[in-house]
Design an enzyme around this catalytic site. Structure first.
Site, PDB file in Angstrom:
ATOM      1  N   GLU A 137      49.933  44.380  38.941  1.00 22.60           N
ATOM      2  CA  GLU A 137      49.004  45.502  38.817  1.00 22.60           C
ATOM      3  C   GLU A 137      48.923  46.276  40.134  1.00 22.60           C
ATOM      4  OE1 GLU A 137      47.836  45.454  35.753  1.00 22.60           O
ATOM      5  OE2 GLU A 137      46.024  46.702  35.713  1.00 22.60           O
ATOM      6  N   GLU A 185      48.973  47.209  67.064  1.00 17.59           N
ATOM      7  CA  GLU A 185      50.206  46.541  67.473  1.00 17.59           C
ATOM      8  C   GLU A 185      51.266  46.698  66.377  1.00 17.59           C
ATOM      9  OE1 GLU A 185      51.234  45.513  70.116  1.00 17.59           O
ATOM     10  OE2 GLU A 185      52.921  44.190  69.668  1.00 17.59           O
ATOM     11  N   TYR A 186      50.823  46.596  65.140  1.00 19.92           N
ATOM     12  CA  TYR A 186      51.735  46.797  64.014  1.00 19.92           C
ATOM     13  C   TYR A 186      52.337  48.211  64.085  1.00 19.92           C
ATOM     14  CZ  TYR A 186      53.294  47.252  59.158  1.00 19.92           C
ATOM     15  OH  TYR A 186      54.045  47.469  58.025  1.00 19.92           O
ATOM     16  N   LYS A 236      36.862  39.995  28.068  1.00 15.96           N
ATOM     17  CA  LYS A 236      36.369  41.195  28.749  1.00 15.96           C
ATOM     18  C   LYS A 236      34.927  41.013  29.191  1.00 15.96           C
ATOM     19  CE  LYS A 236      38.395  44.729  28.854  1.00 15.96           C
ATOM     20  NZ  LYS A 236      39.154  45.700  28.094  1.00 15.96           N
ATOM     21  N   CYS A 292      10.054  74.654  40.893  1.00 18.71           N
ATOM     22  CA  CYS A 292       9.756  73.264  40.552  1.00 18.71           C
ATOM     23  C   CYS A 292       9.309  73.168  39.092  1.00 18.71           C
ATOM     24  CB  CYS A 292       8.657  72.751  41.476  1.00 18.71           C
ATOM     25  SG  CYS A 292       8.006  71.143  40.977  1.00 18.71           S
ATOM     26  N   ASP A 297      41.682  45.830  37.316  1.00 18.05           N
ATOM     27  CA  ASP A 297      41.599  47.126  36.652  1.00 18.05           C
ATOM     28  C   ASP A 297      42.460  48.141  37.391  1.00 18.05           C
ATOM     29  OD1 ASP A 297      40.768  48.737  34.671  1.00 18.05           O
ATOM     30  OD2 ASP A 297      38.725  49.009  35.410  1.00 18.05           O
ATOM     31  N   GLU A 323      42.667  33.962  35.460  1.00 18.69           N
ATOM     32  CA  GLU A 323      42.885  34.965  36.509  1.00 18.69           C
ATOM     33  C   GLU A 323      41.986  36.168  36.263  1.00 18.69           C
ATOM     34  OE1 GLU A 323      47.086  35.867  36.217  1.00 18.69           O
ATOM     35  OE2 GLU A 323      47.550  33.741  35.989  1.00 18.69           O
ATOM     36  N   LYS A 336      45.432  32.187  30.532  1.00 23.92           N
ATOM     37  CA  LYS A 336      46.852  32.026  30.201  1.00 23.92           C
ATOM     38  C   LYS A 336      47.155  30.540  30.103  1.00 23.92           C
ATOM     39  CE  LYS A 336      48.084  36.069  32.945  1.00 23.92           C
ATOM     40  NZ  LYS A 336      48.768  36.563  34.143  1.00 23.92           N
ATOM     41  N   CYS A 352      10.615  70.441  46.240  1.00 19.84           N
ATOM     42  CA  CYS A 352       9.542  71.335  45.831  1.00 19.84           C
ATOM     43  C   CYS A 352       8.694  71.624  47.060  1.00 19.84           C
ATOM     44  CB  CYS A 352       8.709  70.665  44.745  1.00 19.84           C
ATOM     45  SG  CYS A 352       7.110  71.452  44.508  1.00 19.84           S
ATOM     46  N   LYS A 401      41.131  39.893  35.520  1.00 21.76           N
ATOM     47  CA  LYS A 401      41.877  41.006  34.919  1.00 21.76           C
ATOM     48  C   LYS A 401      41.625  42.219  35.805  1.00 21.76           C
ATOM     49  CE  LYS A 401      43.007  43.200  30.577  1.00 21.76           C
ATOM     50  NZ  LYS A 401      42.794  44.608  30.904  1.00 21.76           N
ATOM     51  N   TYR A 418      51.374  39.188  38.983  1.00 22.17           N
ATOM     52  CA  TYR A 418      50.785  38.153  38.130  1.00 22.17           C
ATOM     53  C   TYR A 418      51.760  37.489  37.177  1.00 22.17           C
ATOM     54  CZ  TYR A 418      50.059  42.211  35.009  1.00 22.17           C
ATOM     55  OH  TYR A 418      50.222  43.340  34.274  1.00 22.17           O
ATOM     56  N   CYS A 422       1.500  70.368  43.693  1.00 20.88           N
ATOM     57  CA  CYS A 422       2.395  69.891  42.638  1.00 20.88           C
ATOM     58  C   CYS A 422       1.881  68.591  42.007  1.00 20.88           C
ATOM     59  CB  CYS A 422       3.765  69.646  43.263  1.00 20.88           C
ATOM     60  SG  CYS A 422       4.981  69.087  42.090  1.00 20.88           S
ATOM     61  N   CYS A 427       5.427  72.282  38.903  1.00 16.81           N
ATOM     62  CA  CYS A 427       4.327  73.142  39.357  1.00 16.81           C
ATOM     63  C   CYS A 427       4.734  74.603  39.541  1.00 16.81           C
ATOM     64  CB  CYS A 427       3.741  72.606  40.665  1.00 16.81           C
ATOM     65  SG  CYS A 427       4.801  72.868  42.094  1.00 16.81           S
ATOM     66  N   ASP A 459      46.081  46.256  63.918  1.00 17.87           N
ATOM     67  CA  ASP A 459      46.836  47.360  63.312  1.00 17.87           C
ATOM     68  C   ASP A 459      47.595  48.163  64.360  1.00 17.87           C
ATOM     69  OD1 ASP A 459      45.708  46.482  61.047  1.00 17.87           O
ATOM     70  OD2 ASP A 459      44.524  48.289  60.609  1.00 17.87           O
TER      71      ASP A 459
HETATM   72  S1  IVH Z   1      49.162  39.285  32.070  1.00 20.70           S
HETATM   73  C1  IVH Z   1      51.887  39.426  28.453  1.00 20.70           C
HETATM   74  N1  IVH Z   1      47.412  39.118  34.030  1.00 20.70           N
HETATM   75  O1  IVH Z   1      45.986  43.862  31.572  1.00 20.70           O
HETATM   76  C2  IVH Z   1      50.660  39.535  29.253  1.00 20.70           C
HETATM   77  N2  IVH Z   1      47.621  41.169  32.876  1.00 20.70           N
HETATM   78  O2  IVH Z   1      46.109  44.311  28.397  1.00 20.70           O
HETATM   79  C3  IVH Z   1      50.830  40.460  30.364  1.00 20.70           C
HETATM   80  N3  IVH Z   1      46.201  42.946  33.746  1.00 20.70           N
HETATM   81  O3  IVH Z   1      48.670  45.875  30.987  1.00 20.70           O
HETATM   82  C4  IVH Z   1      49.625  40.677  31.132  1.00 20.70           C
HETATM   83  N4  IVH Z   1      45.277  41.785  35.358  1.00 20.70           N
HETATM   84  O4  IVH Z   1      48.183  45.531  33.381  1.00 20.70           O
HETATM   85  C5  IVH Z   1      47.963  39.890  33.081  1.00 20.70           C
HETATM   86  N5  IVH Z   1      45.951  38.846  35.819  1.00 20.70           N
HETATM   87  C6  IVH Z   1      46.495  39.622  34.864  1.00 20.70           C
HETATM   88  C7  IVH Z   1      46.134  40.967  34.701  1.00 20.70           C
HETATM   89  C8  IVH Z   1      46.711  41.706  33.682  1.00 20.70           C
HETATM   90  C9  IVH Z   1      45.342  42.966  34.760  1.00 20.70           C
HETATM   91  C10 IVH Z   1      46.468  44.100  32.849  1.00 20.70           C
HETATM   92  C11 IVH Z   1      47.919  44.367  32.691  1.00 20.70           C
HETATM   93  C12 IVH Z   1      48.142  44.616  31.221  1.00 20.70           C
HETATM   94  C13 IVH Z   1      46.785  44.546  30.647  1.00 20.70           C
HETATM   95  C14 IVH Z   1      46.846  43.731  29.362  1.00 20.70           C
END
Ligand code: IVH
Length: 702
Positions: free
Chosen positions: A182, A40-41, A323, A417, A124, A120, A299, A435, A122, A234, A441, A420, A38
């Site tokens: 994301e 050096e960067y 989920k 406490c 958050d 993939e 997908k 306590c 999901k 993504y 106690c 006691c 880092d």
């Molecule tokens: S594809 C048309 N891939 O999940 C489909 N979404 O409820 C577009 N998300 O708002 C989403 N990781 O922000 C896709 N690997 C992933 C994702 C992803 C998180 C979120 C995305 C979207 C929500 C879908």
């Protein structure tokens, strides 16, 4: 003249630096394989900044120095998404996921086991659309309602894993390109950020997603730049002047070539069962990933098949989110109580309206300590977010202040406490409140007795954990003083597990032995007694120092009481702090311990029951063996080594581990070690067991 050359050289160096920095960003964020440290960067960036300052005419918007620009004054502009940014339909079980795979196969008239899926994580975070024209980032927008989002270009530009310009090597660049992905925050970055915010007295975030969203939706890009945001791409949402790949898996690879970070967890699989295997693997590894994910996305890999299936109103038909079981839920705090641990630690606990979470019903959540309650400002009646990570005890991570009912009050930590009624102490610099009624106690009872009876304390043989359980649960012993009031018939009546008395001996036999051991422990030394009291942070060495310094319990208590009056002053505790090695924290523990009337009552009861020690400085400087140094070797047949040591110390002798010229005499047991040789060679007197016992008997310690 030379100015021209300088300028041309500077221009070339500036461009070289930009290319080099972009390449390092790529290696760092996309390949996750940085080439340079880092520092050096930072040096390269500093050089570029300096050159641009001298030659401002060469500054361009996609220079890595231009990530932080001016603040947005009028709020966020609206951006229309074309195509709309859809969400995903969810499934919550493997059955539902299988039904999805079967339906897609049916609709495409294909074998379910032949369909290819890009699976993939999901992530958050917060969905963002990035628009590039001629390779330059020109617009970044939040999802908003899917149709219309907000222009957050000024903050998204500060995210180093968002390329301001596509990679050189990916030329020719598409005329226009829209990438979706994301914005997120890594867990440890999130924790560091929260720590920093609370140090500054600012509000911390409940989870990384909120932190990411809150940082992107800032008017001032400087704030966003100080937040550790990252971006995963993504999807390719639109492309002009290019021929994008025909598969999702290939699109991810192409995005990486263009310079975007993509998750390393994406897998291309064939058939629903393989897709489910990836889901399970992700679920198992969830806590180990350094970013939060809340499920897997399936997908359909072939984009032409995606098109054939098309879209529902708000979600595509060709993809679904599977989920994970939720780890967070919202419920209401019905009460805030405190629990007392076995060592006296006081933990605030929220009693919650029952709420199902990850397969169990949650009714309580830990609030860890008083500071945490204050930081979160949790109040009775609040709606709170509870979280259960893995097998960990559920905890409250945030309060939904918007839902707070009128008339609530900030929680006041108790001063007594709950188990006691003794005072609760909070030593300076410590997070945990405790306590102070350690000897009295009920919550600390078993631990206090275990410590009191332990070998280096009162050394009561046969009073182990099981026995203590039985005595306390059987109602025979509440404090350590009750040990000295035990009667044979009480013990015999005591039920001792299913197996009866230990070792199958008649019940009276073990009871008699235990009573003997208890009676024997009455003769002790002041330092052992002080250690046995279990005062916080008073170990054997400190207990010895106290005994040596004060000489009597009365003198110590008088000093502790005098010092109690000085708590809160700087410096406090002058009398206790005068003892070598006792600092202000230990002094405070001692002062609070002896000030607690409950503890004093137990001490008085112990003395009334006959627990005693020779008085005088060093516990026993006046003892008949004062000034003598004694070494024990081998096994004695009539007493344990600890008992022998205690008896010698009670008579004023010092018991040492090794023989030297200064050793007054060696006590010789069976199977002696090398100490015997040493004593002989130094001419140290040797006392066999019988002679030793006679010596003790002469001094009333037989
Ligand atoms: S594809 C048309 N891939 O999940 C489909 N979404 O409820 C577009 N998300 O708002 C989403 N990781 O922000 C896709 N690997 C992933 C994702 C992803 C998180 C979120 C995305 C979207 C929500 C879908």
């Amino acid at each position: 003249m030379s100015g021209g050359v300088d300028r041309e050289e500077a221009r070339r160096r500036i461009e070289a630096l930009r290319r080099e920095i972009a390449e390092h960003d790529y290696r760092y964020f996309v390949l996750d394989d940085p080439l340079i440290p880092d520092s050096e960067y930072d040096r390269l960036l500093a050089e570029l900044r300096a050159l641009e300052a001298r030659f401002p005419e060469f500054v361009v918007p996609d220079s890595p120095t231009q990530r932080v620009g001016g603040a947005v004054r009028e709020g966020f502009r609206s951006v229309r998404h074309d195509p709309p940014m859809l969400s995903l339909n969810n499934v919550f079980s493997e059955e539902e996921a299988r039904a999805f795979f079967a339906r897609i196969a049916r609709e495409l008239s294909e074998q379910e086991s032949a369909l290819e899926w890009s699976v993939e994580p999901k992530i958050d975070g917060l969905a963002i659309a990035l628009h590039y024209e001629q390779g330059q980032l020109v617009l970044a927008a939040t999802r908003g309602d899917g149709e219309i989002g907000e222009d957050v270009t000024h903050t998204v530009r500060t995210i180093r894993s968002v390329p301001l310009r596509l990679r050189e090597r990916a030329r020719p660049w598409p005329r226009r390109l829209e990438v979706r992905g994301e914005v997120y925050m890594r867990r440890r970055d999130f924790e560091r950020l929260n720590a920093r915010l609370s140090e500054l007295g600012e509000r911390s975030f409940a989870n990384p997603r909120n932190a990411a969203a809150g940082s992107v939706r800032q008017l001032d890009p400087k704030v966003a730049a100080s937040r550790p945001l990252r971006f995963f791409a993504y999807a390719v949402a639109g492309c002009e002047g290019c021929s994008p790949p025909s598969r999702q898996s290939a699109a991810l690879a192409w995005l990486a070539e263009l310079g975007f970070a993509v998750t390393a967890e994406a897998r291309l699989v064939r058939g629903g069962e393989q897709a489910l295997a990836v889901y399970r693997e992700l679920l198992a590894r969830r806590e180990k990933l350094d970013y939060e994910i809340d499920g897997a996305v399936y997908k359909l890999d072939r984009l032409d098949a995606q098109e054939r299936l098309g879209y529902l109103a708000r979600a595509p038909r060709f993809a679904v989110a599977h989920k994970f079981p939720a780890r967070e839920a919202v419920t209401i705090v019905e009460a805030i109580e405190v629990q007392v641990g076995r060592t006296g630690a006081i933990t605030p606990v929220a009693r919650l309206r029952p709420v199902p979470l990850a397969g169990v019903t949650i009714t309580n959540a830990s609030l860890h300590n008083f500071d945490q309650v204050a930081r979160l400002d949790v109040r009775v009646g609040d709606s709170v977010i509870v979280r259960r990570a893995g097998d960990v005890i559920p905890e409250i991570v945030g309060v939904i202040k918007e839902r707070r009912p009128a008339g609530t009050e900030a929680w006041q930590p108790p001063t007594r406490c709950p188990a006691c009624g003794s005072a609760i102490e909070r030593v300076r610099g410590e997070v945990i409140a405790r306590c102070t009624g350690g000897l009295y106690c009920p919550a600390q009872r078993k631990e206090a007795i275990r410590h009191f009876a332990s070998r280096r304390a009162m050394d009561i043989e046969g009073l182990g954990e099981k026995m203590i359980e039985a005595l306390v649960d059987g109602g025979l012993v509440a404090t350590v003083a009750d040990l000295y009031r035990l009667r044979l018939e009480d013990l015999v009546r005591l039920k001792y597990g299913d197996e009866g008395a230990p070792g199958g001996k008649p019940a009276t036999r073990w009871a008699e032995k235990l009573l003997q051991a208890i009676a024997k422990s009455k003769e002790t030394t002041l330092d052992r007694f002080l250690f046995a009291l279990g005062i916080r942070e008073v170990g054997e060495a400190t207990a010895k120092a106290l005994a040596r310094h004060f000489g009597s319990l009365e003198a110590l208590i008088a000093a502790a009481e005098a010092d109690f009056a000085t708590l809160g002053q700087e410096p406090c505790c002058p009398k206790l702090s005068a003892v070598p090695d006792i600092g202000p924290v230990v002094a405070e523990h001692i002062a609070r311990f002896f000030h607690e009337p409950h503890n004093r009552e137990v001490i008085e009861a112990l003395q009334a029951a006959g627990v005693r020690w020779p008085e005088g400085k060093a516990g026993n400087e006046a003892g008949p063996l004062a000034g003598q140094s004694v070494v024990l070797t081998g096994t004695l047949s009539r007493m344990s080594r600890e008992e022998a040591k205690r008896a010698l110390e009670a008579l004023g002798a010092k018991v040492s581990d090794s023989v030297s010229r200064k050793t007054s005499f060696l006590v010789l047991g069976r199977d002696p070690g090398s100490k015997l040789e040493k004593a002989r060679s130094l001419g140290v007197p040797i006392l066999e067991e019988q002679a030793f016992l006679e010596l003790l008997a002469r001094h009333g310690r037989g």
